[in-house]
Design a protein around this motif. Structure first.
Motif, PDB file in Angstrom:
ATOM      1  N   ASN A  86     -10.910  -2.020 -51.737  1.00  0.00           N
ATOM      2  CA  ASN A  86     -10.594  -3.235 -52.471  1.00  0.00           C
ATOM      3  C   ASN A  86      -9.540  -4.085 -51.771  1.00  0.00           C
ATOM      4  OD1 ASN A  86      -8.467  -1.608 -52.998  1.00  0.00           O
ATOM      5  ND2 ASN A  86      -8.974  -1.285 -55.159  1.00  0.00           N
ATOM      6  N   SER A  87      -9.061  -3.601 -50.616  1.00  0.00           N
ATOM      7  CA  SER A  87      -8.221  -4.461 -49.791  1.00  0.00           C
ATOM      8  C   SER A  87      -8.394  -4.047 -48.336  1.00  0.00           C
ATOM      9  CB  SER A  87      -6.742  -4.349 -50.189  1.00  0.00           C
ATOM     10  OG  SER A  87      -6.217  -3.127 -49.734  1.00  0.00           O
ATOM     11  N   LEU A  88      -8.088  -4.969 -47.445  1.00  0.00           N
ATOM     12  CA  LEU A  88      -8.244  -4.696 -46.014  1.00  0.00           C
ATOM     13  C   LEU A  88      -7.371  -3.518 -45.597  1.00  0.00           C
ATOM     14  CD1 LEU A  88      -9.260  -5.335 -43.218  1.00  0.00           C
ATOM     15  CD2 LEU A  88      -7.606  -7.172 -43.038  1.00  0.00           C
ATOM     16  N   GLU A  89      -6.136  -3.483 -46.126  1.00  0.00           N
ATOM     17  CA  GLU A  89      -5.232  -2.414 -45.711  1.00  0.00           C
ATOM     18  C   GLU A  89      -5.784  -1.051 -46.107  1.00  0.00           C
ATOM     19  OE1 GLU A  89      -1.359  -2.415 -47.442  1.00  0.00           O
ATOM     20  OE2 GLU A  89      -0.737  -0.708 -46.210  1.00  0.00           O
ATOM     21  N   ASN A  90      -6.288  -0.950 -47.344  1.00  0.00           N
ATOM     22  CA  ASN A  90      -6.849   0.338 -47.770  1.00  0.00           C
ATOM     23  C   ASN A  90      -8.026   0.737 -46.890  1.00  0.00           C
ATOM     24  OD1 ASN A  90      -4.996   0.493 -49.755  1.00  0.00           O
ATOM     25  ND2 ASN A  90      -6.390   0.114 -51.452  1.00  0.00           N
ATOM     26  N   GLY A 145     -13.526  -4.344 -46.973  1.00  0.00           N
ATOM     27  CA  GLY A 145     -12.211  -4.533 -47.585  1.00  0.00           C
ATOM     28  C   GLY A 145     -11.716  -5.957 -47.423  1.00  0.00           C
ATOM     29  N   GLY A 146     -11.960  -6.543 -46.249  1.00  0.00           N
ATOM     30  CA  GLY A 146     -11.513  -7.907 -45.998  1.00  0.00           C
ATOM     31  C   GLY A 146     -12.195  -8.892 -46.945  1.00  0.00           C
ATOM     32  N   VAL A 147     -13.535  -8.807 -47.039  1.00  0.00           N
ATOM     33  CA  VAL A 147     -14.279  -9.713 -47.921  1.00  0.00           C
ATOM     34  C   VAL A 147     -13.788  -9.559 -49.356  1.00  0.00           C
ATOM     35  CG1 VAL A 147     -16.549 -10.161 -48.926  1.00  0.00           C
ATOM     36  CG2 VAL A 147     -16.332  -9.774 -46.466  1.00  0.00           C
ATOM     37  N   ARG A 148     -13.634  -8.300 -49.790  1.00  0.00           N
ATOM     38  CA  ARG A 148     -13.261  -8.077 -51.193  1.00  0.00           C
ATOM     39  C   ARG A 148     -11.844  -8.552 -51.471  1.00  0.00           C
ATOM     40  NH1 ARG A 148     -14.770  -2.089 -52.875  1.00  0.00           N
ATOM     41  NH2 ARG A 148     -14.074  -2.841 -54.898  1.00  0.00           N
ATOM     42  N   GLU A 149     -10.940  -8.369 -50.487  1.00  0.00           N
ATOM     43  CA  GLU A 149      -9.562  -8.803 -50.740  1.00  0.00           C
ATOM     44  C   GLU A 149      -9.470 -10.328 -50.769  1.00  0.00           C
ATOM     45  OE1 GLU A 149      -6.594  -7.225 -48.114  1.00  0.00           O
ATOM     46  OE2 GLU A 149      -4.959  -8.145 -49.237  1.00  0.00           O
ATOM     47  N   ILE A 150     -10.197 -10.979 -49.846  1.00  0.00           N
ATOM     48  CA  ILE A 150     -10.139 -12.450 -49.807  1.00  0.00           C
ATOM     49  C   ILE A 150     -10.656 -13.028 -51.127  1.00  0.00           C
ATOM     50  CG2 ILE A 150     -11.140 -14.497 -48.726  1.00  0.00           C
ATOM     51  CD1 ILE A 150     -11.093 -12.938 -46.080  1.00  0.00           C
ATOM     52  N   LEU A 151     -11.828 -12.532 -51.573  1.00  0.00           N
ATOM     53  CA  LEU A 151     -12.412 -13.101 -52.789  1.00  0.00           C
ATOM     54  C   LEU A 151     -11.731 -12.573 -54.047  1.00  0.00           C
ATOM     55  CD1 LEU A 151     -16.193 -12.974 -51.849  1.00  0.00           C
ATOM     56  CD2 LEU A 151     -14.662 -14.930 -51.774  1.00  0.00           C
ATOM     57  N   GLY A 152     -11.381 -11.292 -54.034  1.00  0.00           N
ATOM     58  CA  GLY A 152     -10.883 -10.670 -55.257  1.00  0.00           C
ATOM     59  C   GLY A 152      -9.398 -10.868 -55.490  1.00  0.00           C
ATOM     60  N   SER A 153      -8.625 -11.033 -54.425  1.00  0.00           N
ATOM     61  CA  SER A 153      -7.186 -11.227 -54.603  1.00  0.00           C
ATOM     62  C   SER A 153      -6.711 -12.543 -54.002  1.00  0.00           C
ATOM     63  CB  SER A 153      -6.400 -10.087 -53.938  1.00  0.00           C
ATOM     64  OG  SER A 153      -6.870  -8.839 -54.360  1.00  0.00           O
ATOM     65  N   GLY A 154      -7.598 -13.247 -53.304  1.00  0.00           N
ATOM     66  CA  GLY A 154      -7.193 -14.498 -52.669  1.00  0.00           C
ATOM     67  C   GLY A 154      -6.160 -14.287 -51.590  1.00  0.00           C
TER      68      GLY A 154
END
Lengths: 224, 222
Positions: free
Chosen positions: A39-43, A152-161
């Motif tokens: 859910n995030s790039l770092e994870n 993770g990158g796609v999800r973080e950008i869209l999901g957390s901005g």
């Protein structure tokens, strides 16, 4: 797997994991961590790094010991080797990166049951010398890490901005909470699989057109 | 594959036993190396939380409960006590800010562990921080990050009991504005605080527990 007399070059073994036999996008292996923790790039990156350590370490050991391990008990031995590396990662992460360790939670321990890792031992490391096994493990790990980072990158950008925790858009952006929830993992993975299948098919068609009449295109070789 | 003939069962058992033994030895070694650091991380994370939930704290003293009384806990190695503990925060001049009390209870998905600061002289909670939770990312995990929600706990009366109300409906000092979309997580936090504060508040006196008198008789028996 190709026969042993085929002179394989380590570089080939490395590169195939990135693209031709990418564990997530082509072989569709290791999906549990690929969706659960990204859910995030770092994870995604931390999970990729942890899996890399486990896969490379256990491949080296399995390859070194391949003539000593009796066939009948090879799978339990592989599992013990993998579990040892996973527990090591678990302790070391808890000691050095407590925040990331907390975020990934149980999924670090669950690397033990990532089919990608046992799969590489059975399909490659147990049949090849150390150098090639290391190249294969590094390539597969790199492919896995890149895949996790993309999801993770796609999800973080869209999901957390944001990306790596740095906000990308102004306050006007409303994060799509669904992208960091489980459905977001399925949606992102599905979209990326579609994209990769499309690219692959297009390349295969181009290849065929170019050498029409000649033998089957090498691009069509399927992953194991 | 290698090995034309199948090895006997002794060889199989020996291989597995040896692998297990070596793996065990490696893991014991790694455990011994990493464990002090892991415990220190836990202690540091907890002390950082104590400073946050008790604003103004400059010195922390750990208390454990022995025979129903609070007793100063002197850690031999800087690690946290294994029993239930509360942490008294003191200002630079030695006066008591309050007590940081860890609590836990069921959340929406898994146990929520939190710590809150309690000021016994005013009988209010002065800060709250979630230590560990598996609440839904983006919704329930706002109990960790949402500044508006956390502001509820800057002066929250614990009497008669803490009540979660709809967002924007807070009028009384014992009410908490819930997070829209995370009602269950908000109520879970309130429930943990209620249960924990009712258990602890009678034990936490507004007098400075660490004043010279009580410190000289650390094992005061009833």
């Amino acid at each position: 797997m190709s026969p042993a007399q085929n002179p394989k070059r380590p570089l080939d073994e490395f590169i195939k994991g990135l693209w031709r036999e990418n564990p997530v996008f082509i072989a569709v292996l290791g999906l549990c961590p690929a969706m659960a923790v990204t859910n995030s790039l770092e994870n995604g990156l931390v999970m990729g790094a942890a899996s890399t350590f486990v896969l490379v370490g256990s491949s080296l050991f399995v390859s070194l010991l391949r003539k000593l391990i009796p066939r009948a008990v090879r799978v339990p031995v592989y599992i013990i080797i993998i579990a040892t590396f996973v527990t090591t990662v678990d302790f070391v992460l808890a000691a050095l990166m407590p925040v990331a360790h907390k975020q990934l939670g149980a999924f670090i321990s669950l690397i033990v049951v990532n089919c990608l890792i046992l799969g590489r031992q059975e399909a490659f490391a147990s049949k090849n010398p150390v150098g090639l096994a290391a190249a294969d493990a590094l390539g597969m790990s790199a492919g896995f890490t890149v895949a996790l980072a993309m999801i993770g990158g796609v999800r973080e950008i869209l999901g957390s901005g944001a990306l790596l925790g740095v906000p990308l858009f102004g306050d006007s952006f409303e994060p799509w909470a669904i992208m960091i929830l489980p459905p977001g993992g399925f949606l992102t993975l599905g979209a990326l699989l579609t994209l990769f299948a499309w690219i692959k098919e297009r390349r295969a068609k181009q290849e065929m057109r170019r050498q029409s009449g000649s033998d089957q295109s090498p691009v069509q070789r399927r992953a194991v | 594959m290698n090995g034309a003939k199948e090895p006997g069962s002794f060889r199989l058992v020996a291989t597995l036993a040896l692998t297990g033994l070596l793996s065990g030895l490696v893991l014991v070694g790694i455990y011994l190396v990493t464990q002090p650091r892991i415990l220190r991380n836990q202690a540091e994370a907890l002390y950082a939380a104590v400073y946050r939930v008790l604003p103004g704290t400059q010195e922390i003293r750990t208390f454990v409960v022995r025979d129903g009384k609070l007793v100063v806990y002197e850690s031999p190695d800087g690690n946290l006590p294994e029993e239930q503990a509360v942490y008294a925060g003191h200002r630079g001049n030695g006066s008591l800010v309050g007590y940081a009390v860890p609590g836990e209870g069921a959340g929406f998905q898994d146990t929520i562990t939190l710590i809150y600061g309690y000021d016994p002289s005013r009988r209010v909670i002065v800060g709250m921080q979630v230590l560990d939770s598996r609440e839904t990312p983006g919704l329930g995990d706002k109990i960790i990050t949402d500044d508006e929600f956390l502001a509820n706990f800057e002066a929250l009366a614990i009497e008669p009991s803490i009540v979660a109300v709809k967002k924007g409906k807070k009028v009384n000092p014992n009410e908490v504005d819930s997070i829209t979309g995370a009602t269950i997580s908000s109520e879970a936090v309130v429930k943990i605080l209620n249960e924990s504060s009712q258990q602890w508040a009678p034990m936490l006196s507004p007098q400075d527990e660490t004043s010279e008198v009580s410190r000289n008789v650390p094992r005061a028996e009833p």
